[in-house]
Design an enzyme around this catalytic site. Structure first.
Site, PDB file in Angstrom:
ATOM      1  N   HIS A 268       0.676  -1.239  -0.021  1.00 14.32           N
ATOM      2  CA  HIS A 268       0.054  -0.084   0.037  1.00 14.32           C
ATOM      3  C   HIS A 268       0.935   1.267   0.079  1.00 14.32           C
ATOM      4  O   HIS A 268       1.946   1.373   0.342  1.00 14.32           O
ATOM      5  CB  HIS A 268      -0.805   0.080   1.318  1.00 14.32           C
ATOM      6  CG  HIS A 268      -0.169  -0.151   2.522  1.00 14.32           C
ATOM      7  ND1 HIS A 268       0.361   1.013   3.062  1.00 14.32           N
ATOM      8  CD2 HIS A 268       0.192  -1.061   3.328  1.00 14.32           C
ATOM      9  CE1 HIS A 268       1.143   0.645   4.157  1.00 14.32           C
ATOM     10  NE2 HIS A 268       0.923  -0.328   4.605  1.00 14.32           N
ATOM     11  N   GLU A 344      -2.207  -7.192   7.872  1.00 13.95           N
ATOM     12  CA  GLU A 344      -0.998  -6.989   8.330  1.00 13.95           C
ATOM     13  C   GLU A 344      -0.931  -7.905   9.783  1.00 13.95           C
ATOM     14  O   GLU A 344      -2.319  -8.110  10.289  1.00 13.95           O
ATOM     15  CB  GLU A 344      -0.797  -5.513   8.405  1.00 13.95           C
ATOM     16  CG  GLU A 344       0.756  -5.186   9.150  1.00 13.95           C
ATOM     17  CD  GLU A 344       1.985  -5.897   8.413  1.00 13.95           C
ATOM     18  OE1 GLU A 344       2.078  -7.223   8.421  1.00 13.95           O
ATOM     19  OE2 GLU A 344       2.719  -5.212   7.529  1.00 13.95           O
TER      20      GLU A 344
END
Length: 464
Positions: A268, A344
């Site tokens: 990202h 994550e």
């Protein structure tokens, strides 16, 4: 004894999408002089790389036979040496790998029927040495894109081809004469001139398996999973073994089971926490992209739009990934699917802290975490072992769903490092030896037999 005419066929095929718009190219070369005798190219519609490569081989062998239709009867005996940068086609046509994919079997049978098998040998070459055929294939795809047929008279492929330097003779793999020929050629080159020879390697029963690419030399084209066969493979080839190889690692390439599932791994874009190097996992504040992060996402979107290869998009559920994925999806006109397995690590009590702050507050816990993948961060976070299990399950789920497709996975540092580590079969400690920048691109291809090929790591060229 009848005369022998020796030809070299160089062939290639490509697909812009795999599967996607595809074409092939082939060139027939006089083995003694290096002169181009014939060219062939064709746009074949939507197909995979593998199908296009086989079609190129068929066209090249057909053109070679057409040049000498009386070969073996009233004309000279014909010997054809095929050179391709497709490890798959070379190994399958040489009989060292079985052909399991149903689309490949009829194409391989067509190729094998054109000339007597005893008159054709095969050699893998790096893509840089196959520029003529590669250029022909691209000309054919360009023609198809423009709604026309490839025309030989308009081709400039030969102008882009590398100079064809005569090669010294060599015997079968492992033959002492082969080593002597190489040594003579090296000595001659050092003196300023190579010994005389031909493009077609006289006396070669089978081409030698190439060794690993030397540092600074041209690497093979990654699209083919073109890692080079190792010493065991060369020995098996020399002994005539045709057994189906087990899944291989290192320099060995996997047998083809169809087009791979290719995961393009996009980290990202930046958040406010990224430049401060703070722990930002799935247990924290779920920050949005910063202005810099949005710009990075836009640049990534433009990059993938220019490539035209991404067919699906899957994202972590966290906001920064969803925003990055949305920027690409809007540009490509695709939908974004969410997979929880791509989130994550939960860093527990370390969320939002810098590495230095964690060391100051939780020094013993940090030391244990760095030393043992089974150790979780302070306060009930996830260990790397737990994350690896979650990511591996997502990998298996997605490779099954997207077999043969190119999928953009928008995710985070730990999942990307984990996918790369697992593909390399590296220990968990390897996680600390990788650098992954914000909005960087890495790529891993997964094959049907369980083999994986890491093709790219931490590429940021699209951000410059």
């Amino acid at each position: 004894m009848s005369a022998v005419r020796r030809l070299v066929v160089e062939a290639d095929g490509g697909s812009r999408g795999n599967p996607g718009p595809a074409g092939y190219g082939a060139v027939v070369i006089d083995g003694a002089t290096g002169e181009t005798l014939a060219e062939a190219a064709e746009y074949i519609g939507v197909a995979t790389n593998n199908v296009a490569e086989y079609r190129g081989l068929i066209a090249g062998l057909t053109a070679a036979k057409a040049l000498f239709p009386d070969a073996g009867t009233t004309g000279p005996d014909l010997r054809v040496h095929v050179r391709m940068d497709s490890k798959l086609v070379v190994e399958q046509m040489s009989g060292r790998w079985k052909i399991k994919h149903p689309d490949m079997k009829p194409l391989a049978a067509r190729a094998a029927a054109i000339l007597p098998p005893s008159s054709v040998t095969y050699e893998w070459i790096p893509r840089a040495q196959n520029k003529h055929a590669d250029r022909l294939a691209n000309e054919a795809m360009d023609a198809g894109r423009d709604g026309r047929q490839w025309e030989a008279a308009a081709s400039t492929a030969e102008l882009d081809a590398p100079a064809r330097t005569p090669l010294p003779d060599r015997g079968p793999p492992g033959d002492a004469a082969a080593g002597a020929a190489k040594a003579r050629a090296a000595l001659a080159a050092a003196r300023g001139g190579a010994e005389a020879g031909t493009l077609f390697e006289v006396g070669a029963e089978a081409p030698e398996a190439p060794g690993p690419t030397a540092p600074g030399s041209t690497a093979p084209e990654p699209t083919d999973v073109s890692a080079i066969a190792g010493a065991e493979a060369a020995a098996a080839s020399a002994s005539g073994s045709a057994a189906t190889p087990a899944p291989q690692v290192g320099w060995a390439a996997a047998p083809d089971l169809g087009a791979p599932a290719t995961f393009v791994l996009l980290r990202h874009g930046e958040t406010a926490l990224t430049p401060e190097k703070r722990f930002s996992g799935s247990g924290g504040t779920d920050p949005e992209l910063s202005a810099t992060g949005r710009d990075q996402a836009a640049r990534a979107a433009a990059h993938f739009a220019a490539l035209g290869t991404v067919q699906e998009i899957v994202s972590s559920p966290l906001r920064r990934c969803r925003e990055t994925a949305a920027a690409v999806a809007d540009r490509l006109g695709l939908e974004v699917r969410i997979d929880e397995g791509l989130r994550e690590t939960d860093f527990g009590a370390w969320e939002g802290l810098t590495f230095g702050e964690v060391r100051e507050r939780y020094g013993d816990d940090l030391t244990a975490w760095l030393a043992d993948p089974d150790t979780a961060p302070t306060g009930g976070g996830e260990s790397f072992t737990e994350v690896a299990a979650r990511v591996a399950a997502a990998r298996d789920r997605l490779t099954a769903r997207y077999a043969g497709r190119t999928v953009l996975l928008v995710t985070h540092v730990t999942p990307i490092k984990t996918l790369v580590r697992l593909a390399l079969e590296a220990p968990a400690q390897a996680m600390f030896r990788m650098e992954l920048s914000a909005a960087s691109i890495s790529t891993v291809a997964y094959y049907g037999d369980g083999n994986a090929s890491v093709r790219l790591l931490n590429d940021t060229s699209h951000l410059r």
